[in-house]
Design an enzyme around this catalytic site. Structure first.
Site, PDB file in Angstrom:
ATOM      1  N   TYR A 199       0.853  -1.178   0.000  1.00  0.00           N
ATOM      2  CA  TYR A 199       0.000   0.000   0.000  1.00  0.00           C
ATOM      3  C   TYR A 199       0.896   1.238   0.000  1.00  0.00           C
ATOM      4  O   TYR A 199       1.781   1.365   0.830  1.00  0.00           O
ATOM      5  CB  TYR A 199      -0.913   0.009   1.228  1.00  0.00           C
ATOM      6  CG  TYR A 199      -1.730   1.272   1.287  1.00  0.00           C
ATOM      7  CD1 TYR A 199      -2.934   1.354   0.610  1.00  0.00           C
ATOM      8  CD2 TYR A 199      -1.266   2.391   1.960  1.00  0.00           C
ATOM      9  CE1 TYR A 199      -3.668   2.531   0.621  1.00  0.00           C
ATOM     10  CE2 TYR A 199      -1.993   3.559   1.969  1.00  0.00           C
ATOM     11  CZ  TYR A 199      -3.193   3.633   1.303  1.00  0.00           C
ATOM     12  OH  TYR A 199      -3.910   4.799   1.295  1.00  0.00           O
ATOM     13  N   TRP A 216       2.099   5.129  -2.474  1.00  0.00           N
ATOM     14  CA  TRP A 216       2.005   5.919  -3.699  1.00  0.00           C
ATOM     15  C   TRP A 216       3.015   5.519  -4.759  1.00  0.00           C
ATOM     16  O   TRP A 216       2.756   5.659  -5.942  1.00  0.00           O
ATOM     17  CB  TRP A 216       2.177   7.407  -3.355  1.00  0.00           C
ATOM     18  CG  TRP A 216       0.961   8.002  -2.788  1.00  0.00           C
ATOM     19  CD1 TRP A 216       0.367   7.687  -1.587  1.00  0.00           C
ATOM     20  CD2 TRP A 216       0.139   9.005  -3.371  1.00  0.00           C
ATOM     21  NE1 TRP A 216      -0.753   8.459  -1.391  1.00  0.00           N
ATOM     22  CE2 TRP A 216      -0.917   9.280  -2.466  1.00  0.00           C
ATOM     23  CE3 TRP A 216       0.204   9.723  -4.548  1.00  0.00           C
ATOM     24  CZ2 TRP A 216      -1.894  10.221  -2.724  1.00  0.00           C
ATOM     25  CZ3 TRP A 216      -0.772  10.671  -4.802  1.00  0.00           C
ATOM     26  CH2 TRP A 216      -1.813  10.913  -3.893  1.00  0.00           C
TER      27      TRP A 216
END
Length: 762
Positions: free
Chosen positions: A114, A116
């Site tokens: 998880y 960016w």
């Protein structure tokens, strides 16, 4: 693929930049000329591309290498590492995956990942990892986000969809033309508006706010922090107690109801369940009317101000903005449900400048006027493993294999995870109660991490595979969340032995006999061209003609034209709810949801409600009398480049700064610039003190993103997630509740220095 007749260009979640290179090294970044408000964050990478914290060779934790999987997991984070060759790293990874699959099945592999990662369309770390694992039989995974998990789950029950409505928020251009009152629950913090998923060409949040203000819109900042709105907006500040937004909204709704200011015709045509909610407002179901006086006692905003605001909202073209942060509190489902209900009562949903909107200024793309083109993504394949968890329940999963958790009407079983693999994120940033996570993190047999620098995640791994940064590979930034498509040039050769994620997985796939399935015979350059060509064809079908791939390479960037029609959220639904129904059981806005009520959850009823948070100033004790708000940082994206100069420039004696009201500082004998210890029963962190009245008394503010640097239960560097509670928002969404957190603060005159700035022991 770089065209040598132009300057080098790159893109990131925080902006596009031209890249200057000399003698094989990046010497600087220049802001993209199309960006009216460029972010400084990107410049932070220049000095850390090859600094001492760069991972230049594969590395294996010493105890794991010497004694095998499962050895001394408690030493993750403090053990030394041994450098190995890529050949040895690939062999170790492949052998461990084969062992776990044979003994426990693919559900024992958890691909958290998880985060960016990179803005590149091809070099997207999670997609590369998940495609590879699907080639060998799949993996357990997580659903939803730390950003707004509670909204992701509850909002579809209310209006049929969340992400679609998020991406089609009424644009700033429409707000400037038509909005006369913008009520911002959670504020409009511009620091968050620097970022945008998939790449950012031009920042619009500041300009959008200022344009609306210049056209006469009045702003109301409902937040514990005055700094959550630009000074230039001259916003009215309602400094509520943290975690009481839902109570305040209910108080406003009660005023609208009892004074006949609600739009009954809109409610009858476009919603269901209002009468059942109204009975709750009046107190007919629990004996407590949700009056303005009732709300005032909870949120500590004078009742007369609440009544005046409700009347202003009813007589103005009102936009209700709801920040992502409101979901990251205990019962974070309720503020979003209550805000939608409040907007429905005003009857302005679907009108220019009115209604509601999610996350204005939470990301640059929210409220950005743009076309929605179906760009291609790197295909991940099909995952045959059905095991999953809510994203914020990872510590529960690791501690309780075989245990169960309620989630959105289902009961999930936690897999017995033996291998955790993370690529493109950092759970030691996102997660709450990091001391608990660290203990749970010791349980799996093996932790594998793709990372480019020795951050807290890499230090807590068993096998570290060094990956490249975006400046060391070729890609393309192409996101439907932004109108700019930009080339991402390879500016320099990979540092040390770093490899891009695709090459990492390709090497392991070859050892496991699935290289052809993973690559489909394409090189990275072939994949980038394929992704663009497929996207170009889709854009053409949508009436947008993009340049050919080679032409794009020559120019470096292209801007997709704006849509012909301005964006107004739920405009078609308002025009004809029968022809354009919502994806709810009724096709209408469900102020009362029979589905949610049918789950029978004691912590999430079938309508918006006030439910007392786990921790808030209403139940503060002497040992934890302050409410801590852990905001997104201004100088980095989450924890990315925390070791860079832009992030370091804001620190106090090497620590993350914490802001405290002068009254609270004086009560503790604290002074500006000193090092303080923030603590509660879960842990502690050290920070540098700033004293200011930009927040209300009883509240402190510290940004997230400092790399976790544990010394016992104390983070020496200033990570507030050593303090935040690891509990789900409710049985419905199980989202994180970082913003419902009570702490104490004291001086720390003999604090040890942070250690995170040096590589781990060899």
């Amino acid at each position: 693929m770089t065209d040598q007749n132009r300057d080098l260009l790159t893109n990131s979640h925080w902006g596009a930049y031209w890249v200057d290179v000399a003698d094989g090294r990046v010497t600087g970044l220049r802001d993209f000329e199309q960006d009216p408000d460029p972010s400084p964050i990107g410049h932070g990478i220049v000095d850390v591309l090859d600094d001492p914290l760069r991972i230049t060779r594969p590395a294996v934790r010493k105890s794991w290498l010497e004694h095998g999987p499962g050895a001394r997991g408690d030493l993750r984070g403090s053990d030394g590492f041994v450098s190995v060759s890529w050949d040895e790293a690939e062999r170790l990874v492949a052998a461990e995956l084969d062992r776990v699959r044979a003994a426990h099945g693919n559900q024992a592999i958890f691909a958290g990942s998880y985060g960016w990662a990179s803005a590149g369309r091809f070099h997207h770390a999670q997609s590369q990892l998940k495609r590879f694992l699907n080639c060998i039989g799949g993996f357990s995974h997580s659903v939803n986000t730390y950003s707004y998990a509670a909204a992701e789950v509850v909002v579809p029950h209310v209006i049929g969809d969340f992400l679609g409505h998020l991406e089609r928020a009424t644009s700033w251009e429409v707000l400037a033309e038509s909005c006369t009152l913008f009520v911002a629950f959670g504020g409009l913090p511009l620091s968050n508006g620097q970022i945008g998923q998939g790449g950012t060409g031009a920042h619009v949040q500041r300009g959008g706010m200022l344009a609306a203000r210049a056209k006469g819109a009045r702003f109301v900042n409902i937040s514990p922090m005055r700094s959550d709105a630009l000074d230039a907006l001259d916003a009215d500040w309602l400094a509520l107690r943290p975690s009481t937004d839902a109570a305040l909204m209910l108080g406003l709704a009660h005023v609208l109801l009892t004074e006949g200011l609600h739009d009954r015709a809109f409610l009858d045509r476009y919603t269901v369940g209002f009468d059942r909610f109204a009975a709750y407002l009046r107190g007919e179901t629990d004996g407590t009317p949700k009056t303005a006086d009732w709300a005032a006692a909870i949120c500590e905003i004078p009742a007369d101000r609440l009544r005046a605001l409700a009347r202003d909202m009813a007589t103005s073209r009102t936009m209700i903005g709801i920040s992502y942060s409101l979901t990251r509190q205990d019962h974070g489902e309720q503020p979003y449900w209550a805000a939608i209900t409040l907007a429905a009562m005003l009857g302005q949903i679907g009108l220019p400048g009115g209604g509601f909107g999610f996350g204005y200024s939470a990301m640059n793309n929210n409220g950005l006027e743009r076309r929605y083109l179906p760009y291609a993504a790197f295909p991940q394949g099909q995952n045959p493993v059905k095991s999953y968890i809510p994203v914020a329940r990872i510590a529960d999963m690791l501690e309780n294999p075989g245990g169960t958790v309620d989630y959105n009407g289902r009961r999930l079983t936690y897999p017995d995870v033996k291998v955790v693999w993370w690529a493109g994120g950092n759970p030691f940033h996102h997660h709450q109660d990091l001391n608990r996570l660290r203990r749970a993190w010791a349980r799996p047999d093996t932790v594998i991490v793709n990372e480019w620098c020795w951050n807290s995640l890499a230090r807590h791994a068993d096998i570290v595979l060094p990956c490249t940064t975006a400046l060391e590979r070729s890609d393309i930034a192409m996101s439907r969340k932004d109108p700019f498509i930009t080339v991402m040039d390879r500016a320099i050769a990979p540092v040390g032995e770093a490899r891009d994620d695709h090459a990492i997985f390709r090497g392991i796939a070859a050892r496991m006999g699935v290289e052809e399935a993973f690559t489909e015979g394409r090189s990275p350059e072939d994949w980038v061209r394929w992704l663009y060509d497929v996207s170009r064809q889709a854009a053409s079908r949508g009436g947008v003609e993009l340049p050919g791939f080679d032409d794009l390479q020559k120019r470096g960037w292209v801007r997709v034209p704006d849509p012909a029609k301005r964006t107004i959220l739920m405009e078609r639904f308002r025009a004809d709810p029968d022809a354009h129904p919502l994806k709810t059981p009724s096709g209408r806005i469900e102020i009362f949801s029979d589905t949610v009520a049918g789950f029978g959850y004691d912590d999430c009823p079938g309508h918006p409600a006030w439910l007392e948070p786990l921790e808030w100033l209403g139940n503060a004790k002497a040992d934890a009398p302050l409410h801590m708000i852990s905001t997104q940082p201004k100088t980095k994206l989450h924890s990315q480049m925390d070791h860079g100069p832009v992030s370091k420039a804001t620190r106090i004696k090497g620590r993350e700064p914490v802001t405290m009201h002068p009254v609270d500082a004086a009560a503790r004998g604290l002074s500006e610039g000193q090092i303080v210890r923030i603590f509660n029963a879960r842990g502690a962190c050290l920070a540098g003190l700033r004293i200011s009245d930009v927040l209300r008394p009883g509240v402190i503010q510290i940004a997230t993103g400092a790399w976790y640097d544990p010394d016992g239960d104390t983070c020496l560097h200033g990570n507030p997630n050593t303090l935040t509670p690891d509990k789900g928002t409710s049985k419905l969404a199980q989202g994180p509740i970082a913003h419902s957190c009570l702490v104490q603060v004291e001086a720390a005159p003999d604090a040890p220095a942070p250690r995170i700035g040096t590589p781990p022991p060899g």
